[in-house]
Write a protein that holds these residues in place. Sequence first.
Motif, PDB file in Angstrom:
ATOM      1  N   SER A 188      -3.517   3.896  -7.041  1.00  0.00           N
ATOM      2  CA  SER A 188      -3.050   3.336  -5.772  1.00  0.00           C
ATOM      3  C   SER A 188      -2.591   4.439  -4.825  1.00  0.00           C
ATOM      4  CB  SER A 188      -1.910   2.351  -6.032  1.00  0.00           C
ATOM      5  OG  SER A 188      -1.376   1.866  -4.823  1.00  0.00           O
ATOM      6  N   GLY A 203      -7.451  -2.246   1.567  1.00  0.00           N
ATOM      7  CA  GLY A 203      -7.455  -3.660   1.218  1.00  0.00           C
ATOM      8  C   GLY A 203      -7.147  -3.894  -0.254  1.00  0.00           C
ATOM      9  N   GLU A 204      -7.620  -5.033  -0.751  1.00  0.00           N
ATOM     10  CA  GLU A 204      -7.360  -5.412  -2.132  1.00  0.00           C
ATOM     11  C   GLU A 204      -8.299  -4.675  -3.086  1.00  0.00           C
ATOM     12  OE1 GLU A 204      -7.806  -9.602  -2.331  1.00  0.00           O
ATOM     13  OE2 GLU A 204      -5.907 -10.035  -1.303  1.00  0.00           O
ATOM     14  N   ILE A 205      -7.965  -4.762  -4.373  1.00  0.00           N
ATOM     15  CA  ILE A 205      -8.814  -4.166  -5.404  1.00  0.00           C
ATOM     16  C   ILE A 205     -10.063  -5.024  -5.574  1.00  0.00           C
ATOM     17  CG2 ILE A 205      -8.999  -3.623  -7.858  1.00  0.00           C
ATOM     18  CD1 ILE A 205      -6.067  -2.907  -7.865  1.00  0.00           C
ATOM     19  N   TYR A 246     -11.261  -0.076  -4.127  1.00  0.00           N
ATOM     20  CA  TYR A 246     -10.498  -0.823  -3.130  1.00  0.00           C
ATOM     21  C   TYR A 246     -11.398  -1.163  -1.943  1.00  0.00           C
ATOM     22  CZ  TYR A 246      -6.173   0.710  -5.455  1.00  0.00           C
ATOM     23  OH  TYR A 246      -5.171   0.946  -6.358  1.00  0.00           O
ATOM     24  N   GLU A 249     -10.128  -2.550   5.027  1.00  0.00           N
ATOM     25  CA  GLU A 249      -9.993  -3.608   6.031  1.00  0.00           C
ATOM     26  C   GLU A 249     -10.278  -3.062   7.423  1.00  0.00           C
ATOM     27  OE1 GLU A 249      -6.117  -5.219   5.579  1.00  0.00           O
ATOM     28  OE2 GLU A 249      -6.593  -6.256   3.703  1.00  0.00           O
TER      29      GLU A 249
END
Length: 249
Positions: A188, A203-205, A246, A249
């Motif tokens: 992260s 963004g998200e994983i 990841y 966005e």
Amino acid sequence: MRNDKFWFSTIIVSSLLIMSLLLLMQIGFNPAPAQAQTDQPVSNVLSRTITVVGEGTANVEPDIAQAVIGVQISNRDLEAATSEAQQKMEAILMALQGQGVAEQDIQTANFNIFVERLPGPEGQLTDELLYRVNNDVRVIIRELDNISPVLNAAIEAGANNIYGVNFSVDDPSTGRAQAREEAVNNASSKAQDLARLANVQLGEIVRISEITGDRVIPFAQAEAFGGGGPIMPGQLEVTVRLEVVYAME
């Protein structure tokens, strides 16, 4: 007669108009089916991703030791060499079990017979043969305080070949959960740095997978045994590596 033709023509024209009207109404109430919306191709989604490898480590205390203990016998008579090796190995096994080593923790590691031609007075090889018999067992010692007594008992019973003393953990999963958590945090942190440098939002994983071949590295190996000095188990370093993808966005 003319009236009949007139009415006949009128009926035909009216019928054609009615049929045309019905056809237009049918087309109006049955529009062409709308095309289903498709999801964005996976390749396009993955093209806007950040992929990093996170690494995590955890230090654990070893709880078992392993060693290879054996005997090597040399004799010009093969039967005598194998017989002596067998007798000494039986004595070694009794000594190991006498020190509390369980039978299921003893496994044959090597059994070899080598044939060597002996040299003559002037160094030339002769037809006289020398047989070397090696018989080794791999031993798990579950009481670390009992390592030196176990090895000394084996030596007193006739063992003349001891090597490969090392330490490990009985449960391979020990420490890996902690190492995985650290690996996720490490991934992260790396991804956030890359997103900041690329001036994008993280963004998200999208995907996460563990890279096989995680390592268990000893901090200290056995230094000696018996009168040669103490054996130091030290610590083990468990390392886990994760590949994390990841979305941007």
